[in-house]
Design an enzyme around this catalytic site. Structure first.
Site, mmCIF file in Angstrom:
data_model
loop_
_atom_site.group_PDB
_atom_site.id
_atom_site.type_symbol
_atom_site.label_atom_id
_atom_site.label_comp_id
_atom_site.label_asym_id
_atom_site.label_seq_id
_atom_site.Cartn_x
_atom_site.Cartn_y
_atom_site.Cartn_z
ATOM 1 N N LYS A 13 32.412 32.935 43.824
ATOM 2 C CA LYS A 13 32.807 31.666 44.434
ATOM 3 C C LYS A 13 34.012 31.846 45.348
ATOM 4 O O LYS A 13 34.017 31.392 46.480
ATOM 5 C CB LYS A 13 33.200 30.628 43.374
ATOM 6 C CG LYS A 13 32.123 30.261 42.396
ATOM 7 C CD LYS A 13 32.606 29.169 41.442
ATOM 8 C CE LYS A 13 33.764 29.558 40.541
ATOM 9 N NZ LYS A 13 33.494 30.600 39.565
ATOM 10 N N ARG A 88 34.796 21.343 36.522
ATOM 11 C CA ARG A 88 34.207 22.288 35.582
ATOM 12 C C ARG A 88 33.567 21.591 34.397
ATOM 13 O O ARG A 88 33.063 22.252 33.500
ATOM 14 C CB ARG A 88 35.290 23.239 35.069
ATOM 15 C CG ARG A 88 35.322 24.564 35.825
ATOM 16 C CD ARG A 88 36.484 25.355 35.297
ATOM 17 N NE ARG A 88 36.271 26.772 35.287
ATOM 18 C CZ ARG A 88 36.727 27.595 36.229
ATOM 19 N NH1 ARG A 88 37.324 27.131 37.301
ATOM 20 N NH2 ARG A 88 36.559 28.900 36.110
ATOM 21 N N ARG A 127 37.072 44.287 37.932
ATOM 22 C CA ARG A 127 37.903 43.692 38.983
ATOM 23 C C ARG A 127 39.374 44.065 38.789
ATOM 24 O O ARG A 127 39.888 44.042 37.675
ATOM 25 C CB ARG A 127 37.721 42.181 38.887
ATOM 26 C CG ARG A 127 38.410 41.381 39.926
ATOM 27 C CD ARG A 127 37.730 40.044 40.120
ATOM 28 N NE ARG A 127 37.934 39.099 39.022
ATOM 29 C CZ ARG A 127 37.412 37.876 39.016
ATOM 30 N NH1 ARG A 127 36.641 37.470 39.992
ATOM 31 N NH2 ARG A 127 37.654 37.063 38.013
ATOM 32 N N ARG A 160 43.492 41.070 35.640
ATOM 33 C CA ARG A 160 43.872 39.737 35.177
ATOM 34 C C ARG A 160 43.665 39.684 33.673
ATOM 35 O O ARG A 160 42.672 40.191 33.173
ATOM 36 C CB ARG A 160 42.950 38.699 35.832
ATOM 37 C CG ARG A 160 43.524 38.030 37.037
ATOM 38 C CD ARG A 160 42.479 37.227 37.790
ATOM 39 N NE ARG A 160 41.830 36.177 37.012
ATOM 40 C CZ ARG A 160 40.919 35.326 37.503
ATOM 41 N NH1 ARG A 160 40.562 35.424 38.776
ATOM 42 N NH2 ARG A 160 40.365 34.408 36.753
ATOM 43 N N ARG A 171 34.863 32.769 28.616
ATOM 44 C CA ARG A 171 34.749 31.993 29.866
ATOM 45 C C ARG A 171 33.284 31.715 30.196
ATOM 46 O O ARG A 171 32.944 30.636 30.680
ATOM 47 C CB ARG A 171 35.431 32.748 31.012
ATOM 48 C CG ARG A 171 36.957 32.776 30.868
ATOM 49 C CD ARG A 171 37.601 33.819 31.775
ATOM 50 N NE ARG A 171 37.445 33.520 33.171
ATOM 51 C CZ ARG A 171 37.554 34.430 34.141
ATOM 52 N NH1 ARG A 171 37.830 35.696 33.848
ATOM 53 N NH2 ARG A 171 37.393 34.091 35.395
HETATM 54 P P1 AMP Z 1 38.923 30.852 37.855
HETATM 55 O O1 AMP Z 1 39.857 31.642 38.702
HETATM 56 O O2 AMP Z 1 38.194 29.778 38.614
HETATM 57 O O3 AMP Z 1 37.977 31.713 37.065
HETATM 58 O O4 AMP Z 1 39.834 30.071 36.788
HETATM 59 C C1 AMP Z 1 40.666 30.768 35.896
HETATM 60 C C2 AMP Z 1 41.059 29.883 34.724
HETATM 61 O O5 AMP Z 1 41.787 28.743 35.191
HETATM 62 C C3 AMP Z 1 39.904 29.295 33.936
HETATM 63 O O6 AMP Z 1 39.372 30.203 32.983
HETATM 64 C C4 AMP Z 1 40.575 28.085 33.285
HETATM 65 O O7 AMP Z 1 41.409 28.487 32.214
HETATM 66 C C5 AMP Z 1 41.486 27.606 34.397
HETATM 67 N N1 AMP Z 1 40.797 26.616 35.257
HETATM 68 C C6 AMP Z 1 40.396 26.794 36.555
HETATM 69 N N2 AMP Z 1 39.799 25.692 37.016
HETATM 70 C C7 AMP Z 1 39.823 24.784 36.005
HETATM 71 C C8 AMP Z 1 39.345 23.451 35.859
HETATM 72 N N3 AMP Z 1 38.696 22.820 36.843
HETATM 73 N N4 AMP Z 1 39.547 22.835 34.672
HETATM 74 C C9 AMP Z 1 40.181 23.441 33.665
HETATM 75 N N5 AMP Z 1 40.636 24.707 33.725
HETATM 76 C C10 AMP Z 1 40.471 25.388 34.890
#
Ligand code: AMP
Length: 217
Positions: A13, A88, A127, A160, A171
């Site tokens: 994404k 989400r 990654r 990360r 996740r």
């Molecule tokens: P991402 O980089 O999109 O994989 O997001 C990393 C982490 O940020 C996720 O595993 C969640 O802990 C948090 N996060 C990102 N977007 C959201 C969201 N819309 N709602 C809640 N937590 C989020």
């Protein structure tokens, strides 16, 4: 164009959204990037979000909703945006629909990237990110010239915390449980297009472009 990208962690994404930003000339808003920035700056939001993020859990809806709403309401998004990582779950989707309707800026298209689970695990666990400039690498498909060192700025390459396998599995579980229902939600409003997210970056970008051209941009 107001565009939303949905997909499990590792679906690409962020990478595709960055390309769409260039193609469409609109800002890219990533909820995950915004949250990581809050954590890095140790803001009240960052401090509240950090532990849950490290465990692969969702940050509470109110906190994320407020952060995203504030950014989307800014003048830089008035001529369109590419949003990834938000919503989400269905509560967040309702909130997003509410404030976009209030501003008269409804979503034009929702793209859902589909990638097999084994491929997601391979992509995420390999990654690495430069701690200095944020450049992204992959141990096998995009290795740096020198192991553990950024080609661009010689910074150290880091994994990360939430890219470790056990956290990635959590996740993915959260995605299946809470985020996948959004496909039905957006499917009902005919905004949704599913895109095969496997293969090279260029192949995926090509598929996305074809979908957007079909929709008449
Ligand atoms: P991402 O980089 O999109 O994989 O997001 C990393 C982490 O940020 C996720 O595993 C969640 O802990 C948090 N996060 C990102 N977007 C959201 C969201 N819309 N709602 C809640 N937590 C989020």
């Amino acid at each position: 164009m107001n565009l939303l990208l949905i997909g499990p962690p590792g679906a690409g994404k962020g990478t595709q959204a960055a390309r769409l930003k260039e193609m469409l000339g609109v800002p890219h808003l990533s909820a995950g990037d915004m949250l990581r920035d809050e954590v890095k700056r140790a803001t009240p939001l960052g401090r509240a979000a950090r532990e849950g993020m490290d465990r692969g859990e969702l940050v509470p809806d109110d906190l994320v909703g407020e952060m995203v709403e504030q950014r989307l309401s800014g003048p830089e998004c008035s001529r369109g945006f590419v949003l990834d990582g938000y919503p989400r779950n269905l509560v967040q989707a309702d909130r997003l629909a509410g404030f976009l309707a209030r501003w008269g800026r409804p979503l034009d298209r929702v793209l859902a990237l589909r990638v097999p689970v084994e491929e997601l695990l391979r992509r995420i666990t390999g990654r690495r990110v430069c701690g200095g400039c944020g450049a992204a690498y992959h141990l096998t498909s995009r290795p740096p010239g020198r192991e553990g060192v950024c080609d661009a700025c010689s910074g150290a390459l880091l994994q990360r915390k939430d890219d470790r396998e056990e956290v990635v599995r959590e996740r993915l579980r959260v995605y299946e449980d809470q985020t996948r229902p959004l496909l039905d939600f957006y499917g009902r409003s005919r905004l949704l297009a599913e895109v095969d997210g496997s293969g090279s970056l260029d192949e995926v970008t090509g598929r996305i472009s074809a979908v957007l051209e079909e929709a008449g941009r």
